[in-house]
Design a protein around this motif. Structure first.
Motif: not given
Length: 121
Positions: A98-118
């Motif tokens: 029901x809200x706007x999707x995260x932008x590409x940079x926000x998703x890339x930021x989370x992806x980088x954190x997850x890839x680093x092992x959270x």
């Protein structure tokens, strides 16, 4: 003839504002998305707080999903659900609902954190 000239310029003056480019985001240079120094406490937690806590905090755990503590976020990240809900076509329900999707940079930021092992950093 004298009436046609001013009328022509008046008509042209009324049409020109309609030619304005209305998507300023495409005109202005976008800042680079820097994912080199992503930390949980400085980047991920504030992002989750802003975009996810309204529905997924301890007091409002919609879908039995809590994201207001590191252990829970790491659990969702570890099983792929954290990125799954942010990636269209992944088989997970799209979030935020029901809200706007995260932008590409926000998703890339989370992806980088997850890839680093959270990490807890």
């Amino acid at each position: 003839m004298k009436l046609r000239f001013p009328t022509y310029w008046l008509g042209l003056g009324l049409l020109l504002p309609g030619c304005a480019y209305e998507n300023a985001e495409e005109l202005l240079p976008q800042p680079a998305c820097d994912v080199s120094a992503v930390t949980y406490s400085q980047v991920i937690q504030p992002l989750l707080q802003q975009r996810c806590y309204p529905c997924h905090s301890t007091g409002r755990a919609q879908g039995n999903t809590v994201l207001d503590n590191l252990a829970a976020v790491q659990q969702h990240a570890g099983r792929g659900a954290l990125l799954g809900v942010l990636t269209p076509g992944s088989g997970y329900p799209a979030m935020p609902q029901g809200g706007p999707a995260l932008d590409e940079c926000e998703v890339a930021t989370i992806r980088a954190w997850v890839a680093a092992g959270s990490p807890d950093n």
